[in-house]
Structures are given as structure tokens and as C-alpha cells.
Write an enzyme that holds these catalytic residues in place. Structure first.
Site, mmCIF file in Angstrom:
data_model
loop_
_atom_site.group_PDB
_atom_site.id
_atom_site.type_symbol
_atom_site.label_atom_id
_atom_site.label_comp_id
_atom_site.label_asym_id
_atom_site.label_seq_id
_atom_site.Cartn_x
_atom_site.Cartn_y
_atom_site.Cartn_z
ATOM 1 N N ARG A 13 0.828 -1.208 0.000
ATOM 2 C CA ARG A 13 0.000 0.000 0.000
ATOM 3 C C ARG A 13 0.864 1.261 0.000
ATOM 4 O O ARG A 13 0.463 2.292 -0.539
ATOM 5 C CB ARG A 13 -0.961 0.004 1.190
ATOM 6 C CG ARG A 13 -0.284 -0.040 2.547
ATOM 7 C CD ARG A 13 -1.276 0.083 3.679
ATOM 8 N NE ARG A 13 -0.622 -0.113 4.973
ATOM 9 C CZ ARG A 13 -1.094 0.325 6.130
ATOM 10 N NH1 ARG A 13 -2.238 0.990 6.163
ATOM 11 N NH2 ARG A 13 -0.462 0.087 7.253
ATOM 12 N N SER A 40 -4.785 5.095 5.750
ATOM 13 C CA SER A 40 -4.555 3.680 5.466
ATOM 14 C C SER A 40 -4.142 3.442 4.017
ATOM 15 O O SER A 40 -3.420 2.500 3.715
ATOM 16 C CB SER A 40 -5.814 2.866 5.773
ATOM 17 O OG SER A 40 -6.086 2.869 7.157
ATOM 18 N N GLU A 61 -19.070 4.351 0.359
ATOM 19 C CA GLU A 61 -18.330 3.805 -0.773
ATOM 20 C C GLU A 61 -19.119 3.827 -2.080
ATOM 21 O O GLU A 61 -18.553 4.088 -3.142
ATOM 22 C CB GLU A 61 -17.879 2.375 -0.456
ATOM 23 C CG GLU A 61 -16.825 2.273 0.635
ATOM 24 C CD GLU A 61 -17.410 2.237 2.047
ATOM 25 O OE1 GLU A 61 -16.628 2.100 2.995
ATOM 26 O OE2 GLU A 61 -18.653 2.351 2.172
ATOM 27 N N PHE A 86 -14.502 -3.390 0.926
ATOM 28 C CA PHE A 86 -15.482 -2.335 0.685
ATOM 29 C C PHE A 86 -15.422 -1.829 -0.758
ATOM 30 O O PHE A 86 -16.406 -1.313 -1.286
ATOM 31 C CB PHE A 86 -15.250 -1.167 1.647
ATOM 32 C CG PHE A 86 -15.135 -1.604 3.090
ATOM 33 C CD1 PHE A 86 -15.953 -2.592 3.600
ATOM 34 C CD2 PHE A 86 -14.184 -1.023 3.923
ATOM 35 C CE1 PHE A 86 -15.845 -3.000 4.927
ATOM 36 C CE2 PHE A 86 -14.078 -1.424 5.254
ATOM 37 C CZ PHE A 86 -14.891 -2.420 5.760
ATOM 38 N N ARG A 170 -1.587 -4.810 3.216
ATOM 39 C CA ARG A 170 -1.167 -4.137 4.433
ATOM 40 C C ARG A 170 0.191 -4.580 4.987
ATOM 41 O O ARG A 170 0.946 -3.742 5.488
ATOM 42 C CB ARG A 170 -2.240 -4.353 5.510
ATOM 43 C CG ARG A 170 -1.898 -3.767 6.867
ATOM 44 C CD ARG A 170 -2.938 -4.197 7.892
ATOM 45 N NE ARG A 170 -2.741 -3.583 9.186
ATOM 46 C CZ ARG A 170 -3.441 -3.897 10.274
ATOM 47 N NH1 ARG A 170 -4.377 -4.823 10.191
ATOM 48 N NH2 ARG A 170 -3.211 -3.303 11.419
#
Length: 317
Positions: A13, A40, A61, A86, A170
């Protein structure tokens, strides 16, 4: 066999965030959107330099996808960002109707994919997203393997016209691809050449495949390791050429076996060059809470499992 070494570990990321920061300087039409997850998604550098090109949509979203589709009409290149669960499962209808069906130039950029999201558990993990997105007409689906490749992919999709799903994660993992690489959408990357078995891998499982290749080499087994970073369009020629050479294959992915890379490989082989195929992936189950390493071990997303499946498939030749 080529040896791969690394001097640092980074999360993919952050590679996306680095790519966005660069696009902020080179592509004035790029707009970043997020659903309350700017930190994030590592968008801080982009936002600092381009605050007028950032849209905070909040925890909405579906609205973010609609706004993104609308921005393309004005010539903007929207990068819609949130967690993979999501970005796909929650808003599939909006993506299908407003982006894929309309062939809008929207880039859906999804972090925290697979089980390596970790402790947040099954409600935040998704293992079906590659299958969902590759089935959509007009959609390009990309799953890079490390920090550098994710940055390169982020830059590449800005110049690609059409909907894109870019998947990353992540956890920190080894950085082993070149920093100056050119990312070619739809073109597989041969990590190592071998003649005994083909290993088709993607995302976090590429490094596991490299480790598996080293373990196999110690036993005299030469693996043809292919990084399939683009799930769609799939590099069918690379798959066929490899299996013609080796006679059998293993697919490896941090995704449900049903609908993922392995399914795509099986489809190609069934049509063009039937050969034994075994899978490394998640078997018809949801994830759970745990550290990334614990979950990779539990669900068999490891170099050891790849080695096991290689020996199984070679026995079927």
C-alpha cells in the site's frame, strides 16, 4: 536459478502511496478519492501537494464510485480508494453499472486485500474480489507483488484508458523487484526459469514462490516461476509456453481457489494445453482474526505448501 535478495521490507500500500505522490506531479487530471481511509491508503503526500484534487467521501463507498464515474465525464482520472472488501463486495452494483458497463476511466484501488489484513478479521478480509472483478466486462485486474511493482503499476494505470481494479495489501514484505521497472499491463514476468514444473503466482505469494523455488532447487527440481501480476487481461501465451515446457503447474494466490488466478490458469490449459494443475489458495472458507503470518500458515499460503503441491502435481505427469 536466479537468486533474489532484499535489503528492506515495505507494505505494498505504501508503494501505491508513492505512486500517487508521483502522479500528483506528472498527471494534473488525476484525482484521489477515499472513503474515510486516506491514512490507510497512504494518500498523505498526494493530499499535501494537491489538496484541490482530493475528495473525502466519508464512509459512503457507493457514493464514491458514483462520484468517480461522474468525474471521468469532465476528463479527470479518478483513483477511488478504500479497503478491498469495501471496494468490491460493498459496491459491486455501482461498479458494474456506473463504471464497467459504461466503460468509465475509473481506477479502483484496494488495500488490505486477502487474509493478511490480519486482526480485523473476516468482516474486513476479502478472498473473492479477484473473481468478482475479472468477471466484469471492460475491467482490468492487477495484483502486484511488492512495493516497487505496486508503485510501477499505479503509474501505469494512470495512462491506461478504461476501468482498473488495483489490489494491494497491508503487511510489510520483501522488496525484491527493480525500482526502475516498467510495468506492462497484461504481460507476465518470468521470475525464474525451470523445466520441471510451472508455478504461476500473484501478489504476496510471489515471494513465497521464490522461496519455494529455492527449496525445490535443493532437491534438484527446477521451477519455472511466473509472476502473473495482471489477472485480466491474462498473459495466456506465457502460461501455455511455460506448461508446454514443464508439463504441469501449480497456482499460488492469497485468494479463494474458486474464481481466482488458478481458475484462470485452468481455463487456459483446458482450452489450449491440458496438463495437471494443483492449487495453493484458500479453500471455500472465510478468514478470521490473527496476525498475517499466523493466517498465512493456517490457510496454507506458504512456500512449504507450494513445495508440497509441486511434488503432488509432478507425480501426476
Amino acid at each position: 536459478m536466479k537468486k533474489y535478495e532484499y535489503t528492506e521490507k515495505k507494505d505494498t500500500r505504501s508503494g501505491f502511496g508513492a505512486g500517487m505522490a508521483e502522479l500528483g506531479k506528472t498527471h494534473p487530471n488525476v484525482v484521489a478519492l477515499t472513503a474515510d481511509l486516506a491514512g490507510s491508503l497512504k494518500l498523505d503526500a498526494f493530499i499535501k501537494e494537491n489538496p484541490e484534487r482530493f475528495v473525502q467521501c466519508g464512509i459512503a463507498e457507493a457514493n464514491m464510485i458514483g462520484v468517480s464515474a461522474g468525474l471521468t465525464i469532465g476528463g479527470h482520472i479518478p483513483f477511488a480508494t478504500t479497503f478491498a472488501n469495501f471496494a468490491t463486495g460493498r459496491v459491486y452494483d455501482q461498479i458494474r453499472q456506473s463504471v464497467a458497463y459504461s466503460n468509465k476511466n475509473v481506477k479502483i484501488c484496494a488495500s488490505h486485500a486477502g487474509v493478511t489484513l490480519g486482526e480485523d478479521g473476516a468482516t474486513h478480509q476479502i478472498l473473492e474480489d479477484l473473481g468478482m472483478m475479472k468477471m466484469l466486462p471492460n475491467m482490468t485486474v492487477i495484483n502486484p507483488c511488492d512495493y516497487n511493482q505496486t508503485k510501477a503499476a499505479t503509474l501505469a494505470i494512470a495512462d491506461h484508458v478504461g476501468p482498473v481494479y488495483l489490489r494491494f495489501g497491508r503487511p510489510v514484505i520483501p522488496v525484491f523487484t527493480p525500482a526502475d521497472q516498467k510495468f506492462e499491463i497484461g504481460k507476465a514476468w518470468t521470475v525464474n526459469e525451470g523445466s520441471d514444473v510451472s508455478i504461476f503466482c500473484t501478489g504476496h505469494l510471489v515471494w513465497e514462490a521464490i522461496k519455494a523455488g529455492e527449496m525445490l532447487a535443493e532437491e534438484g527440481i527446477e521451477a519455472d516461476i511466473i509472476n502473473i501480476h495482471t489477472i485480466k487481461p491474462l498473459d495466456e501465451e506465457a502460461i501455455i509456453a511455460s506448461v508446454k515446457k514443464t508439463g504441469c503447474a501449480v497456482s499460488a494466490e492469497e485468494h479463494m481457489i474458486s474464481g481466482g488466478l488458478g481458475d484462470s490458469v485452468a481455463h487456459v490449459l483446458a482450452q489450449h494445453h491440458p496438463a495437471p494443475l494443483e492449487y495453493v489458495g484458500v479453500h471455500d472458507t472465510f478468514g478470521e482474526s490473527g496476525t498475517p503470518d499466523q493466517l498465512m500458515q493456517k490457510y496454507g499460503l506458504t512456500a512449504d505448501k507450494i513445495v508440497e503441491q509441486v511434488k503432488k502435481v509432478m507425480a501426476r505427469k
